[in-house]
Enzyme design. Structure first.
Site: not given
Ligand code: NAD
Length: 378
Positions: A123, A128, A131, A134, A230
């Site tokens: 990433r 970008q 990705d 994203s 991250y």
């Molecule tokens: P990302 O890494 O961009 O965002 C994750 C965020 O969580 C970060 O900003 C991080 O700082 C924060 N975080 C970590 N620990 C934390 C805590 N204790 N308290 C508060 N915030 C905390 O990831 P993303 O691309 O936004 O994806 C987020 C989640 O959604 C992932 O688990 C991903 O697998 C999931 N996702 C699900 C779907 C779906 O359809 N269900 C689709 C895409 C992504």
């Protein structure tokens, strides 16, 4: 001329397609001959005629088509025997979930297939435009907010009517990465009051610029920024204190959308059963981290759990619910990678390249990724 095949996705609930008429035309301009399996784009509203107009040939799919392809563009992981259908020296690109499909990875290596799983893409700024995590997380965040608005038995916006005033819904979003920030923006556009928790302090400004309120973090020396946008894993003590703060905000929320993730770790458990018990009946929780174990203790993947009137939904593939635009963006991401690995003489895999080297899974009869051990080798 090298041949690209776009097969129909066979995974349960998968509606997206790995190339659109727009990207097919660009693949042809790049020098490829393109074959699209009959009906491959139908669930994403791209009809066979549109692919034909873009210059593709419609084929029946199946083992014979796969064997004749030099490049296969997929959305989801391979299904059943598909891993044995690819020709030696061919290139496979898609969200292959390699760590959940080790057997398929061994088969790909044994068959001499080169594979580039999109979830292993570095990433970096350079990558970008490729990705997919994203582009698809953005959709998931948007869909989560819209889903919450539909599931909630209240309005999102403030309304002043002849029958009196309706207070705006209170939405708490936990995790403000790609999915979370889009959920903030969407919930705000729908008129909700939005509060956000994240452990990376630099996110506060982004949240506030979207009209969200940042929930203060526990006062400690710990910093949740792990670099590259991250988070890093926090201590159990930090998470316990964060949960205490969150509990008060969740008790008065109408919607909770959780997206907290730490690379390579299971989803942090931030919403305990005791916190759910303290919430108001009617509250809707959408847990985007369901597939990675869930941010809420009660989440079950692709199910709805009712806990004394608090409903917890754990949808696993929200992007598939918006297949047209999800496919448009996904296909453009893949095209950018194909352009990156295609030179004047066609596809050339350079293991020293920053992007390709970081995501190379199988190549030259071997499993190349460090996430696999010698025992995994064919
Ligand atoms: P990302 O890494 O961009 O965002 C994750 C965020 O969580 C970060 O900003 C991080 O700082 C924060 N975080 C970590 N620990 C934390 C805590 N204790 N308290 C508060 N915030 C905390 O990831 P993303 O691309 O936004 O994806 C987020 C989640 O959604 C992932 O688990 C991903 O697998 C999931 N996702 C699900 C779907 C779906 O359809 N269900 C689709 C895409 C992504």
């Amino acid at each position: 001329m090298s041949k690209v095949l776009i097969p129909k996705e066979r995974g349960a609930g998968e509606t997206r397609v790995a190339a659109t008429p727009e990207t097919v035309a660009k693949l042809i301009a790049l020098g490829f001959e393109v074959e699209v399996e009959r009906g491959a784009g139908k669930t994403a509203s791209f009809l066979d005629e549109a692919y034909t107009e873009a210059g593709a040939t419609i084929v029946d799919g199946g083992e014979n088509s796969w064997r004749g392809a030099d490049l296969l563009l997929k959305v989801g992981p391979l299904d059943g025997d598909e891993a044995t259908w690819l020709a030696e020296g061919s290139l496979l690109i898609g969200l292959l979930a390699p760590f959940d499909n080790r057997d398929a990875v061994r088969r790909l290596a044994a068959a001499g297939v080169t594979s580039l799983p999109m979830e292993l893409l570095p990433r970096t700024t350079l990558a970008q435009s490729m990705d997919v995590l994203s582009s698809q997380a953005n959709i998931a965040g948007y869909r989560a907010a819209v889903m919450a608005a539909l599931e909630l038995d209240r309005y999102f916006p403030l309304l002043m009517t002849a029958a009196g005033t309706i207070r705006p819904a209170k939405v708490v979003i936990i995790g403000a990465g790609v999915a979370g920030l889009q959920a903030v923006a969407t919930a705000r556009r729908l008129g909700a009051v939005v509060e956000v928790s994240d452990i990376r302090p630099e996110v506060q400004e982004q949240v506030e610029s979207l009209g969200g309120h940042f929930i203060p973090l526990p006062e400690t020396e710990e910093d949740g920024s792990g670099g590259g946008g991250y988070a890093k894993e926090m201590t159990a003590d930090f998470l316990r204190r964060q949960r205490e703060i969150l509990k008060e905000h969740l008790a008065v929320a109408n919607v909770v959308i959780t997206t907290a993730a730490v690379p390579g770790k299971p989803a942090p458990k931030l919403v305990g059963a005791d916190m759910v018990a303290a919430m108001q009946p009617g509250t809707v929780i959408i847990d985007l981290a369901a597939e990675r174990g869930g941010n809420c203790e009660l989440t079950r993947v692709d199910e709805e759990v009712d806990s004394d009137g608090v409903r917890i939904l754990g949808p696993s593939n929200l992007a598939a619910g918006m297949a047209h635009d999800a496919s448009m963006l996904y296909a453009r991401n893949l095209l950018a990678l194909v352009q990156h690995v295609t030179g004047e003489d066609g596809i050339a895999i350079d293991a020293e390249d920053e992007i390709v080297g970081g995501m190379l899974l199988t190549h030259g009869g071997e499993i190349r990724h460090p996430g696999f051990t010698e025992e995994d080798s064919p």
